[in-house]
Design an enzyme around this catalytic site. Structure first.
Site, PDB file in Angstrom:
ATOM      1  N   ARG A 141     -22.130   6.828 -20.338  1.00 42.08           N
ATOM      2  CA  ARG A 141     -22.311   5.537 -19.695  1.00 42.08           C
ATOM      3  C   ARG A 141     -23.631   5.481 -18.933  1.00 42.08           C
ATOM      4  NH1 ARG A 141     -17.998   2.026 -19.054  1.00 42.08           N
ATOM      5  NH2 ARG A 141     -16.044   2.683 -19.986  1.00 42.08           N
TER       6      ARG A 141
ATOM      7  N   LYS B 201     -10.690 -12.758 -16.534  1.00 37.53           N
ATOM      8  CA  LYS B 201     -10.997 -13.000 -17.938  1.00 37.53           C
ATOM      9  C   LYS B 201     -10.402 -14.314 -18.445  1.00 37.53           C
ATOM     10  CE  LYS B 201     -12.624 -10.537 -20.654  1.00 37.53           C
ATOM     11  NZ  LYS B 201     -13.990 -10.414 -21.223  1.00 37.53           N
TER      12      LYS B 201
ATOM     13  N   SER C  65     -24.413 -10.052 -25.113  1.00 38.00           N
ATOM     14  CA  SER C  65     -23.838  -9.092 -26.055  1.00 38.00           C
ATOM     15  C   SER C  65     -23.086  -9.776 -27.178  1.00 38.00           C
ATOM     16  CB  SER C  65     -22.878  -8.154 -25.315  1.00 38.00           C
ATOM     17  OG  SER C  65     -21.772  -8.890 -24.817  1.00 38.00           O
TER      18      SER C  65
ATOM     19  N   CYS D 106       5.222  -6.194   1.684  1.00 32.95           N
ATOM     20  CA  CYS D 106       5.583  -4.769   1.679  1.00 32.95           C
ATOM     21  C   CYS D 106       4.882  -4.044   2.841  1.00 32.95           C
ATOM     22  CB  CYS D 106       5.262  -4.157   0.320  1.00 32.95           C
ATOM     23  SG  CYS D 106       6.125  -2.595   0.015  1.00 32.95           S
ATOM     24  N   TYR D 107       3.891  -3.192   2.562  1.00 33.50           N
ATOM     25  CA  TYR D 107       3.149  -2.541   3.655  1.00 33.50           C
ATOM     26  C   TYR D 107       2.573  -3.585   4.591  1.00 33.50           C
ATOM     27  CZ  TYR D 107      -0.293   0.476   6.015  1.00 33.50           C
ATOM     28  OH  TYR D 107      -1.030   1.155   6.954  1.00 33.50           O
TER      29      TYR D 107
ATOM     30  N   ASP E  63      -6.227  15.105 -56.143  1.00 28.53           N
ATOM     31  CA  ASP E  63      -5.800  16.486 -56.395  1.00 28.53           C
ATOM     32  C   ASP E  63      -6.438  17.468 -55.410  1.00 28.53           C
ATOM     33  OD1 ASP E  63      -4.209  15.784 -58.571  1.00 28.53           O
ATOM     34  OD2 ASP E  63      -5.936  15.798 -59.931  1.00 28.53           O
TER      35      ASP E  63
ATOM     36  N   GLY F 117       0.829  -1.199   0.000  1.00 30.97           N
ATOM     37  CA  GLY F 117       0.000   0.000   0.000  1.00 30.97           C
ATOM     38  C   GLY F 117       0.862   1.246   0.000  1.00 30.97           C
TER      39      GLY F 117
ATOM     40  N   GLU G  95       4.599 -11.151  -6.282  1.00 32.38           N
ATOM     41  CA  GLU G  95       3.511 -11.320  -7.242  1.00 32.38           C
ATOM     42  C   GLU G  95       3.835 -10.767  -8.621  1.00 32.38           C
ATOM     43  OE1 GLU G  95       2.491  -7.428  -5.030  1.00 32.38           O
ATOM     44  OE2 GLU G  95       3.575  -9.304  -4.675  1.00 32.38           O
TER      45      GLU G  95
ATOM     46  N   VAL H  85     -17.335 -12.888 -25.003  1.00 37.99           N
ATOM     47  CA  VAL H  85     -17.062 -14.178 -24.362  1.00 37.99           C
ATOM     48  C   VAL H  85     -17.718 -14.269 -22.985  1.00 37.99           C
ATOM     49  CG1 VAL H  85     -14.851 -13.381 -23.403  1.00 37.99           C
ATOM     50  CG2 VAL H  85     -15.245 -15.824 -23.777  1.00 37.99           C
ATOM     51  N   ASP H  86     -17.798 -13.151 -22.258  1.00 32.96           N
ATOM     52  CA  ASP H  86     -18.361 -13.197 -20.909  1.00 32.96           C
ATOM     53  C   ASP H  86     -19.834 -13.601 -20.926  1.00 32.96           C
ATOM     54  OD1 ASP H  86     -15.885 -12.189 -20.299  1.00 32.96           O
ATOM     55  OD2 ASP H  86     -16.581 -10.129 -20.058  1.00 32.96           O
ATOM     56  N   SER H  87     -20.642 -12.866 -21.684  1.00 36.49           N
ATOM     57  CA  SER H  87     -22.077 -13.166 -21.713  1.00 36.49           C
ATOM     58  C   SER H  87     -22.348 -14.479 -22.428  1.00 36.49           C
ATOM     59  CB  SER H  87     -22.859 -12.022 -22.367  1.00 36.49           C
ATOM     60  OG  SER H  87     -22.501 -11.863 -23.725  1.00 36.49           O
ATOM     61  N   THR H  88     -21.494 -14.844 -23.413  1.00 34.62           N
ATOM     62  CA  THR H  88     -21.676 -16.115 -24.113  1.00 34.62           C
ATOM     63  C   THR H  88     -21.469 -17.284 -23.171  1.00 34.62           C
ATOM     64  OG1 THR H  88     -20.998 -15.183 -26.240  1.00 34.62           O
ATOM     65  CG2 THR H  88     -20.834 -17.560 -26.002  1.00 34.62           C
TER      66      THR H  88
ATOM     67  N   LYS I  97      -1.400   0.565 -19.107  1.00 35.56           N
ATOM     68  CA  LYS I  97      -2.302   0.675 -17.954  1.00 35.56           C
ATOM     69  C   LYS I  97      -1.654   0.024 -16.743  1.00 35.56           C
ATOM     70  CE  LYS I  97      -6.726  -0.892 -16.071  1.00 35.56           C
ATOM     71  NZ  LYS I  97      -7.948  -1.678 -16.284  1.00 35.56           N
TER      72      LYS I  97
ATOM     73  N   HIS J 133       7.984  -7.712  -3.582  1.00 31.11           N
ATOM     74  CA  HIS J 133       6.719  -8.113  -4.208  1.00 31.11           C
ATOM     75  C   HIS J 133       6.891  -9.416  -4.988  1.00 31.11           C
ATOM     76  CE1 HIS J 133       4.272  -4.509  -3.365  1.00 31.11           C
ATOM     77  NE2 HIS J 133       5.423  -3.865  -3.409  1.00 31.11           N
TER      78      HIS J 133
END
Length: 549
Positions: free
Chosen positions: A327, A404, A254, A109-110, A486, A78, A201, A257-260, A541, A199
């Site tokens: 949203r 996922k 939708s 760590c923390y 042109d 943290g 992980e 893959v999730d909803s399927t 990210k 860490h």
């Protein structure tokens, strides 16, 4: 009427719970103190086929008490200092529960400094901060700490700290050190409490997973039974008991893959008593509604109704440029339309349709819940906002506990074709959040064409599977001068975004080959009317998010 006679207000949304969770399932509990790596701890533990859940560091003992089979607890890192006023700490009642149940503890760590602080040691600033790779050395060759079993006397780990332990609490002993810190691995063997300043992980710690395995499997004895094929069978049996022999379930799909996968689970569990609705909000991929109906309705035999509501959504989005408002409008409109379809299906079932399926994933939950100290809400997730309580339906969320990659593994276990399993994620609001600025039918059509070319070329060059998510963003109010033939053009700028990721909590931009960039630039600019300049997004990210809005 007195205040004591007043009835409590009804909840605004349905409670976010699968209604099918098993509180007795053996699990490792991760208490999150705000580390950017907390979700990685969960991923690494799941990779050991051990079930775990992430909780706020301030979780109450009452909540943890409902989990009757906690094998071990991990305290995350943290950004705070344990000695600062207002720094987050574990509830004293949780420490009492840990002592009573004799639950093994690993502080990272923390989390290690929290152990030292709570049990009487001293933590303070180090002479210098330590970030990046560091050589960790055992304190002695005879050290028999179970966490370091199988590791050499010296090994590399990833550090990220400014504070360090100056004095160990009574009963703890130092196991390993670095040039900068005397205590980077500590243990209290009798209490089965362990601490790591580094860490384990992160991928930058080569033997980190071995250390986690030594604690999770070796010390805690956690069962390695978190297997997707077994999870599917278990869930199917539970949903049959929950819904009963005559109950019906309603679900939104939708085509992703999730909803399927969620729809396949319900189809397997209750057959044609599962009713799927797909709402076309006018912002889907090119020809998406037709393809989804062909794949799910005709291919999988799911009772699927497609609702063309594009005009309604476009009318409500007219003039709106703020991403969060988009949203909210899309989510609210979806609910309005879905409720109408739900009412018809419920009436047709004679009132037996009282369960609602949602494809919420664990990263949705983590990103949408603000913890004390940690993980501030990044953005509203359409799956975690809930539906109005007056619908009087119980939520079923079979993948609320899954990442996922686990959903994909589950899809393969259910027999879903690989092409469907490996489709890139598509946001609930659709292309509306990939069109920066106002959403219009014309801009949607432009983006649909560009997106279709991107996906086609990634498949043609054999790199689609190597990319976690790929899409095109249409920039707002940015016009670029160009020359075609042109004449001069003054048209929109688009940006291609391709990322590599497994858990979608972190991501790095994909190094797209130049020859693919060349083809994309040529095709999109020449074939898509309205775009005359194409850029490539090279942000990761964090600090950026995967989507632009």
């Amino acid at each position: 009427m007195s205040s004591s006679d007043q009835q409590p207000a009804a909840p605004a949304c349905l409670e976010q719970s699968s209604q099918l969770g098993d509180p007795s399932r053996p699990q490792v509990a991760i208490l999150d103190f705000g580390s950017q790596y907390s979700h990685l701890i969960a991923r690494r533990i799941r990779e050991l086929n051990v079930y775990c859940e992430l909780y706020s560091c301030a979780v109450s003992p009452a909540v943890l008490a409902t989990r009757t089979n906690i094998c071990g607890i991990v305290l995350s890192g943290g950004p705070a200092s344990v000695y600062d006023p207002g720094a987050p700490h574990v509830d004293p009642g949780v420490w009492s529960m840990i002592e009573t149940r004799q639950i093994p503890i690993l502080g990272i760590c923390y989390g290690m400094q929290e152990l030292a602080h709570v049990f009487g040691g001293s933590v303070g600033r180090g002479l210098s901060r330590e970030y990046g790779a560091a050589q960790v050395r055992r304190s002695s060759a005879e050290c028999a700490c179970p966490l370091l079993e199988g590791l050499d006397g010296e090994f590399k780990m990833w550090m990220s700290h400014g504070d360090k332990i100056h004095t160990l609490p009574a009963g703890f002993r130092g196991v390993a050190s670095t040039d900068n810190a005397e205590h980077v691995v500590i243990e209290h063997p009798e209490k089965k409490m362990y601490g790591l300043q580094f860490h384990p992980e992160v991928t930058h710690s080569p033997r980190g997973k071995d250390i986690l395995r030594n604690f999770i499997v070796g010390v805690c004895g956690a069962p390695q039974d978190w297997i997707m094929g077994d999870y599917a069978s278990e869930f199917i049996e539970r949903v049959r008991l929950e819904v009963g022999p005559t109950g019906h379930v309603l679900g939104a799909v939708s085509g992703g893959v999730d909803s399927t996968v969620a729809a396949l689970l319900l189809k397997e569990a209750i057959g044609d008593r599962f009713h799927a609705v797909m709402v076309d909000n006018g912002c889907l991929r090119k020809d998406e509604a037709k393809e989804v109906y062909k794949r799910l309705g005709e291919g999988c035999g799911i009772d699927l109704k497609c609702v063309d509501a594009g005009k309604i959504f476009m009318d409500r989005l007219a003039g709106v440029t703020d991403p969060e408002r988009k949203r909210k409008i899309i989510g609210g409109t979806f609910i309005d339309i879905f409720q109408e379809e739900a009412a018809a299906i419920v009436a047709k079932s004679g009132g037996a349709c009282d369960h609602l399926l949602q494809g919420t994933l664990y990263p949705d939950v983590i990103e949408s819940i603000s913890y004390k100290g940690p993980s501030a809400t990044i953005k509203t997730h359409h799956n975690v906002g809930g539906l109005p309580a007056h619908m009087k339906m119980k939520l079923i969320e079979p993948m609320r506990e899954l990442f996922k990659d686990e959903v994909r593994e589950l899809g393969l276990a259910l027999g879903l074709e690989e092409k469907s399993v490996w489709r890139h994620p598509f946001p609930g609001p659709g292309l509306a959040i990939r069109i920066l600025g106002e959403v219009t039918p014309e801009r949607v059509a432009t983006l649909q064409d560009a997106d279709a070319i991107l996906v086609e070329e990634l498949h043609r060059h054999g790199i689609y599977r190597a990319i976690g998510q790929a899409f095109v963003v249409l920039l707002p109010d940015v016009k670029s001068v160009g020359v075609m033939g042109d004449g001069r053009t003054y048209e929109s700028v688009a940006c291609v975004r391709c990322v590599q990721t497994t858990d979608y909590m972190t991501a790095d931009f994909f190094r797209l080959p130049y020859e693919v960039m060349d083809v994309l630039g040529s095709r999109i600019i020449n074939e898509v009317r309205g775009i005359n300049r194409l850029c490539y997004d090279i942000s990761s990210k964090p600090p950026a998010t995967i989507e632009w809005e």
